[in-house]
Design a protein around this motif. Structure first.
Motif, PDB file in Angstrom:
ATOM      1  N   PRO A   1       0.812  -1.410   0.131  1.00 28.98           N
ATOM      2  CA  PRO A   1      -0.043  -0.018   0.094  1.00 28.98           C
ATOM      3  C   PRO A   1       0.911   1.288   0.132  1.00 28.98           C
TER       4      PRO A   1
ATOM      5  N   GLU B   1       0.841   3.622   1.811  1.00 29.89           N
ATOM      6  CA  GLU B   1       1.251   4.398   3.087  1.00 29.89           C
ATOM      7  C   GLU B   1       2.229   3.669   3.883  1.00 29.89           C
TER       8      GLU B   1
ATOM      9  N   GLU C   1      -3.208   6.770   2.290  1.00 31.39           N
ATOM     10  CA  GLU C   1      -3.928   5.258   2.127  1.00 31.39           C
ATOM     11  C   GLU C   1      -5.068   5.787   1.241  1.00 31.39           C
TER      12      GLU C   1
ATOM     13  N   THR D   1      -5.317  -2.379   4.490  1.00 27.96           N
ATOM     14  CA  THR D   1      -5.938  -1.641   3.299  1.00 27.96           C
ATOM     15  C   THR D   1      -7.215  -2.044   3.024  1.00 27.96           C
TER      16      THR D   1
ATOM     17  N   HIS E   1     -10.496  -0.119   4.552  1.00 20.96           N
ATOM     18  CA  HIS E   1     -10.814   1.072   3.858  1.00 20.96           C
ATOM     19  C   HIS E   1     -11.516   0.996   2.727  1.00 20.96           C
TER      20      HIS E   1
END
Length: 464
Positions: free
Chosen positions: A222, A224, A390, A416, A419
């Motif tokens: 991801p 982030e 993110e 992830t 979200h």
């Protein structure tokens, strides 16, 4: 011979494609560089030609090789799948033939839907190919100082050739996907991102969500996540996960009852001083870290790891002497993407702090710190702040993770997926990086999902 064939390919196929493009972006059809004649699929090839800098009309052209594989048993109205390779700096086009001839992939790839493969900017058959020869590198960074200097010298050569390395990154690759889609007349489509290709997929979802039916991300990286700051911990966790499996296996546990203590002692030995092999070479801590990083990505390698680590603990370093790092990156492209996408958002000082007093984690610190020296020399600007945040999306997305993965651990994907309103997270036990390559169960779930992304995948096969 291999180098000659690649140069021949670039000269006779891609270079005319670049010069033939009257306006950018454009797509030029041409014969395939590889022989697919014995395969049952209808396969066509071409080159997507885009501007290195889309905002500069005088920018140099960049050529991205493309292979389109038509479905063997096409499902009516099934949107095509665009495949995104990992790395960064890896390649897809050179692997197409192997992927199609491997029996394990036949139930998934180009069976129900057309699949489209292309090399991202800087990849092996892309033009320019941003490979730097004679560099030893893993996802834990350049192994030795000589590799750092070779990468820096290579970066200077790229700049002298007029290549602007600021335009080789995930954000630009996401834009290239849109150029490819439009050039091929594709409306709705699916994305399949593998390894660092998952970052490109997530970036595409963030910036270009239109026409995306669904996304599969396998071995998730991801935006982030922190490449240098986080890898000491993910590497150590993967090694301890392997040790745990050994402890749960009666035969392995009996053979290596003190494996974790021995591995920690081995790491401390290398951290204290480079170790001499029977070949007369000195092997630094980064060499052991690189060995663990690459071995942790491969299921077959993991099965031998307890024995190999015990041998090294006993002072036999032949496994390091014969070990060859995986050669799948264009190393300059790897650096260019990471300088833009990752390193600019991270702190060199934080790498060692995050490793703490864990000797296994400390094995990767120096090589990860090497990234900062190379990026400073390359002078690549970090991406916009948004590229480290993110991604949240309503697009149906299947997150597939391996139980053991030193680079893209399952907790990344699970976090992830939380979200994503229409996200499904699956962790496949007893597998490693690149789950769809290892697991028939994963391939079954991916196929289900691509045909009906709004339905939960059948997880019954996980019991096996």
């Amino acid at each position: 011979m291999r180098v000659y064939l690649i140069v021949f390919y670039l000269t006779l196929i891609i270079w005319p494609a670049l010069t033939a493009a009257s306006s950018l972006p454009s797509f030029v059809d041409h014969p395939c560089a590889d022989d697919y004649s014995e395969l049952p699929q209808n396969i066509t090839c071409g080159t997507l030609v885009v501007a290195e800098n889309p905002n500069d009309k005088a920018s140099s052209p960049v050529g991205l090789p493309v292979v389109v594989v038509k479905a063997l048993q096409p499902v009516e109205d099934a949107a095509p799948v665009i495949f995104l390779h990992g790395g960064p700096g890896s390649h897809a086009v050179t692997n197409v033939r192997t992927m199609l001839t491997n029996a394990r992939n036949k139930p998934l790839i180009a069976r129900d839907q057309d699949w489209i493969f292309f090399d991202q900017r800087g990849g092996r058959r892309a033009t320019p190919n941003l490979n730097c020869p004679d560099v030893e590198m893993t996802d834990a960074g350049p192994v030795a100082e000589q590799d750092v200097q070779a990468l820096i010298a290579c970066g200077h050569r790229f700049k002298a050739a007029g290549i602007d390395l600021n335009h080789y990154n995930a954000l630009q690759s996401a834009a290239d996907i849109q150029s490819l889609r439009k050039a091929l007349g594709i409306g709705e489509y699916h994305l399949f991102g593998y390894s660092n290709g998952t970052r490109v997929a997530l970036t595409t979802m963030d910036h270009y969500p239109d026409e995306l039916v669904s996304v599969v991300v396998d071995s998730v990286w991801p935006r982030e996540a922190t490449w240098t700051e986080g890898t000491p911990t993910t590497l150590a966790n993967a090694v301890r996960g392997i040790i745990k499996h050994c402890q749960l296996n009666q035969d392995c546990q009996q053979r290596y009852p003190e494996l974790e203590a021995h591995v920690e002692a081995l790491a401390k030995r290398f951290l204290a001083a480079p170790q001499a092999g029977s070949d007369g070479r000195l092997y630094p801590a980064t060499a052991l870290g690189a060995f663990l990083m690459d071995s942790g990505y491969a299921k077959q390698a993991i099965s031998f790891l307890p024995q190999q680590l015990e041998q090294m603990y006993q002072g036999n370093y032949q496994v390091l002497e014969s070990f060859e790092l995986a050669d799948y990156r264009s190393t300059g492209a790897h650096i260019a993407y990471l300088c833009h996408d990752e390193i600019g958002f991270e702190s060199q000082a934080q790498v060692a702090r995050n490793a703490g007093d864990d000797p296994i984690a400390q094995l990767a610190v120096k090589s990860l710190e090497n990234y900062f020296d190379v990026c400073a020399a390359y002078g690549i600007k970090s991406g916009p702040a948004r590229e480290a945040l993110e991604v949240k999306s309503r697009i149906p997305t299947l997150f597939v993770s391996a139980e053991i993965d030193p680079g893209c651990p399952p907790e990344f994907a699970e976090a992830t997926a939380s979200h994503f309103e229409n996200g499904q997270f699956v962790m496949v036990p007893n597998t490693t990086h690149g789950v769809f390559l290892e697991s028939p169960c994963a391939r079954s779930m991916v196929r289900q999902f691509l045909l009906n992304p709004k339905q939960p995948v059948d997880r019954a096969c996980l019991a096996n």
